[in-house]
Design an enzyme around this catalytic site. Structure first.
Site, mmCIF file in Angstrom:
data_model
loop_
_atom_site.group_PDB
_atom_site.id
_atom_site.type_symbol
_atom_site.label_atom_id
_atom_site.label_comp_id
_atom_site.label_asym_id
_atom_site.label_seq_id
_atom_site.Cartn_x
_atom_site.Cartn_y
_atom_site.Cartn_z
ATOM 1 N N ARG A 1 9.022 2.839 -0.729
ATOM 2 C CA ARG A 1 7.839 3.428 -0.614
ATOM 3 C C ARG A 1 6.888 3.073 0.509
ATOM 4 N NH1 ARG A 1 4.933 2.436 -6.111
ATOM 5 N NH2 ARG A 1 3.510 3.714 -5.255
ATOM 6 N N ARG B 1 -1.039 14.683 4.307
ATOM 7 C CA ARG B 1 -0.134 13.473 4.290
ATOM 8 C C ARG B 1 0.767 13.656 5.687
ATOM 9 N NH1 ARG B 1 1.037 10.928 -0.803
ATOM 10 N NH2 ARG B 1 0.176 11.842 -2.533
ATOM 11 N N ARG C 1 2.821 -5.983 -11.264
ATOM 12 C CA ARG C 1 2.129 -5.013 -12.510
ATOM 13 C C ARG C 1 3.192 -5.148 -13.845
ATOM 14 N NH1 ARG C 1 -0.547 0.085 -9.949
ATOM 15 N NH2 ARG C 1 1.723 0.977 -9.722
ATOM 16 N N ARG D 1 7.763 -1.278 -14.515
ATOM 17 C CA ARG D 1 8.063 0.147 -14.392
ATOM 18 C C ARG D 1 9.166 0.013 -13.069
ATOM 19 N NH1 ARG D 1 2.933 3.694 -13.783
ATOM 20 N NH2 ARG D 1 3.926 4.078 -11.875
ATOM 21 N N LYS E 1 -6.387 3.069 -2.897
ATOM 22 C CA LYS E 1 -7.108 4.237 -2.425
ATOM 23 C C LYS E 1 -7.902 4.963 -3.528
ATOM 24 C CE LYS E 1 -3.700 6.315 -0.784
ATOM 25 N NZ LYS E 1 -2.774 5.226 -1.054
#
Length: 216
Positions: A170, A88, A127, A159, A13
C-alpha cells in the site's frame, strides 16, 4: 480556509482531519463520507457508484468528482473546507483547481503528514481486530499480551490489509500515485509538511502552526 490533507496510510489523516477541521470551524470532507452519504441517500450519483461497488470495481473518476463538486457546493463549505482523500492524483488536482476557479475560489494550503515507512508498518501491522465487537487493539500501544479483546473477550485477529507485506505494498502504491501530487502542490507553493509522529495533540499543534501563515 480551504485545505487538502495528504499523507500515507497510517499517518493519522482521519484523526488529524477531524481535529484540524474542528479547530478551524470548517467541514471535514472525505471521499468515504461522500460515498456513504450518496449511497445511503439514494442519490443518482450514489446509485451509479453502487453499481460499480457491487461489482467490486473502482468507481470512475468522473463519478467521484461529481460527488465532490456537489458536496463543495453545499452551504457549509462556502467559507472553507478540509478535503481528505481527494485529490489522489495530479489529474484530480487540476480538476479541483479548475472547479474552484469557476467559483472564484482557490486552495489556501495543502498539508502533508510526513511519516516514514517503518513507522507506518509499526502502526498498522501491530493492529488486531476483535472478531466479536470489532474494536481495534494494538499489540504495542495497548500492551496486548494475549489474543483476547479486553472489552468483550472476543478473539483478536489481524486483518489481511494490516499484514506487513500488504502495508508495504500500500505504501508503494501511495508513493507511485501521490509523489507526483505532492510535487505538483510544492510547485504551486502551497505545500507544507509536518512530522506526524508522536502524540495526536502534538501533531495537531504542529499542523496548526504550519498552516497559520496561510490563514486569511
Amino acid at each position: 480556509m480551504r485545505l487538502v490533507l495528504v499523507g500515507p496510510p497510517g499517518a493519522g489523516k482521519g484523526t488529524q482531519a477531524q481535529y484540524i477541521a474542528s479547530n478551524l470551524s470548517i467541514p471535514k470532507i472525505s471521499t468515504g463520507d461522500i460515498f456513504r452519504a450518496n449511497v445511503s441517500g439514494g442519490t443518482e450519483l450514489g446509485k451509479l457508484a453502487k453499481t460499480y461497488m457491487d461489482r467490486g470495481d473502482l468507481v470512475p473518476d468522473e463519478v467521484t468528482i461529481a460527488m465532490v463538486r456537489d458536496r463543495l457546493s453545499e452551504d457549509d463549505a462556502q467559507d472553507g473546507f478540509l478535503l481528505d482523500g481527494f485529490p489522489r492524483n495530479v489529474a484530480q488536482a487540476e480538476i479541483l483547481r479548475d472547479m474552484l476557479k469557476d467559483w472564484g475560489q482557490a486552495l489556501d494550503v495543502v498539508l502533508e503528514l510526513v511519516v516514514d515507512d517503518d513507522e507506518v508498518v509499526r502502526r498498522l501491522a501491530g493492529r488486531r481486530t476483535c472478531s466479536q465487537c470489532g474494536r481495534i487493539w494494538h499489540v504495542e500501544f495497548d500492551d496486548k499480551k494475549d489474543d483476547k479483546c479486553d472489552a468483550c473477550g472476543g478473539a483478536l485477529f489481524q486483518r489481511d490489509d494490516d499484514k506487513e507485506e500488504t502495508v508495504r505494498h500500500r505504501l508503494e502504491v501511495y508513493q507511485e500515485q501521490t509523489a507526483p501530487l505532492v510535487s505538483y502542490y510544492a510547485d504551486e507553493d502551497i505545500l507544507v509538511g509536518v512530522d506526524a509522529t508522536g502524540p495526536v495533540e502534538e501533531v495537531t499543534q504542529r499542523a496548526m502552526d504550519a498552516i497559520r501563515p496561510y490563514m486569511d
